[in-house]
Motif scaffolding. Structure first.
Motif, PDB file in Angstrom:
ATOM      1  N   LEU A  36     -41.766 -12.803 -26.166  1.00 52.88           N
ATOM      2  CA  LEU A  36     -40.805 -12.034 -25.379  1.00 52.88           C
ATOM      3  C   LEU A  36     -40.916 -10.547 -25.706  1.00 52.88           C
ATOM      4  O   LEU A  36     -41.301 -10.181 -26.823  1.00 52.88           O
ATOM      5  N   ALA A  76     -35.999  -8.599 -23.957  1.00 48.22           N
ATOM      6  CA  ALA A  76     -35.709  -9.980 -23.565  1.00 48.22           C
ATOM      7  C   ALA A  76     -35.222 -10.789 -24.768  1.00 48.22           C
ATOM      8  O   ALA A  76     -34.322 -11.624 -24.639  1.00 48.22           O
ATOM      9  N   PHE A  77     -35.794 -10.531 -25.942  1.00 47.63           N
ATOM     10  CA  PHE A  77     -35.349 -11.226 -27.148  1.00 47.63           C
ATOM     11  C   PHE A  77     -33.908 -10.848 -27.473  1.00 47.63           C
ATOM     12  O   PHE A  77     -33.094 -11.710 -27.809  1.00 47.63           O
TER      13      PHE A  77
END
Length: 61
Positions: free
Chosen positions: A42, A46-47
């Motif tokens: 990711l 996104a993480f």
């Protein structure tokens, strides 16, 4: 070489263990019981969004 580390929130009893690594501007996530299988990669953004959703218990079960 990529250095994986066990998540501090992993199950200490040998159950649900997640390992994380950062590399090339990305975050990798893998199952510690199956380290040679494919892993999820990711972006840092996104993480961060995934962590926020997990903390709010907004992920599908």
């Amino acid at each position: 070489m990529i250095t994986w580390r066990k998540s501090s929130h992993s199950d200490e009893t040998g159950g649900a263990c997640v390992e994380l690594a950062t590399f090339h501007g990305a975050v990798g996530i893998r199952d510690s019981k199956a380290p040679d299988t494919p892993h999820l990669v990711l972006t840092p953004q996104a993480f961060a969004a995934l962590l926020t959703q997990a903390k709010r218990d907004e992920l599908p079960h």
